[in-house]
Scaffold this motif. Structure first.
Motif, PDB file in Angstrom:
ATOM      1  N   PRO A  13     -20.517  16.076 -20.167  1.00  0.00           N
ATOM      2  CA  PRO A  13     -20.180  17.363 -20.773  1.00  0.00           C
ATOM      3  C   PRO A  13     -20.668  18.515 -19.901  1.00  0.00           C
ATOM      4  O   PRO A  13     -21.705  18.427 -19.259  1.00  0.00           O
ATOM      5  CB  PRO A  13     -20.918  17.347 -22.104  1.00  0.00           C
ATOM      6  N   SER A  14     -19.907  19.571 -19.876  1.00  0.00           N
ATOM      7  CA  SER A  14     -20.288  20.716 -19.044  1.00  0.00           C
ATOM      8  C   SER A  14     -20.889  21.855 -19.868  1.00  0.00           C
ATOM      9  O   SER A  14     -21.172  22.915 -19.334  1.00  0.00           O
ATOM     10  CB  SER A  14     -19.063  21.239 -18.292  1.00  0.00           C
ATOM     11  N   HIS A  15     -21.066  21.630 -21.150  1.00  0.00           N
ATOM     12  CA  HIS A  15     -21.606  22.687 -22.008  1.00  0.00           C
ATOM     13  C   HIS A  15     -23.122  22.754 -21.865  1.00  0.00           C
ATOM     14  O   HIS A  15     -23.799  21.734 -21.818  1.00  0.00           O
ATOM     15  CB  HIS A  15     -21.223  22.414 -23.458  1.00  0.00           C
ATOM     16  N   PRO A  16     -23.679  23.939 -21.795  1.00  0.00           N
ATOM     17  CA  PRO A  16     -25.138  24.087 -21.637  1.00  0.00           C
ATOM     18  C   PRO A  16     -25.929  23.406 -22.748  1.00  0.00           C
ATOM     19  O   PRO A  16     -27.047  22.952 -22.516  1.00  0.00           O
ATOM     20  CB  PRO A  16     -25.366  25.593 -21.663  1.00  0.00           C
ATOM     21  N   TYR A  17     -25.372  23.331 -23.950  1.00  0.00           N
ATOM     22  CA  TYR A  17     -26.090  22.693 -25.057  1.00  0.00           C
ATOM     23  C   TYR A  17     -26.453  21.257 -24.715  1.00  0.00           C
ATOM     24  O   TYR A  17     -27.548  20.794 -25.028  1.00  0.00           O
ATOM     25  CB  TYR A  17     -25.239  22.740 -26.331  1.00  0.00           C
TER      26      TYR A  17
END
Length: 67
Positions: A13-17
């Motif tokens: 995943p590339s989301h910061p979360y």
């Protein structure tokens, strides 16, 4: 014609979360840097909560103002 049944490799995943959660899991429970990670993650969670509430629309009953 041969059919390719293999799925493409999964990309992380590339989301910061995702990365903040991984960092939080890697830190010891007593590590003071956990607070910094939690502070960075909080606005993401708040935004997701607002998005969830706005997508429900009128499904949330409004409080009655009079008898």
């Amino acid at each position: 014609m041969a059919r390719n049944d293999r799925a493409p490799p999964r990309q992380p995943p590339s989301h910061p979360y995702y990365y903040l959660t991984q960092a939080l899991r890697a830190l010891d429970p007593e590590d003071p840097r956990r607070f910094a990670v939690l502070l960075e993650r909080e606005p993401i969670l708040r935004a997701w909560g607002r998005r969830a509430l706005s997508s429900r629309g009128s499904a949330i009953p409004r409080p009655r103002t009079c008898c």
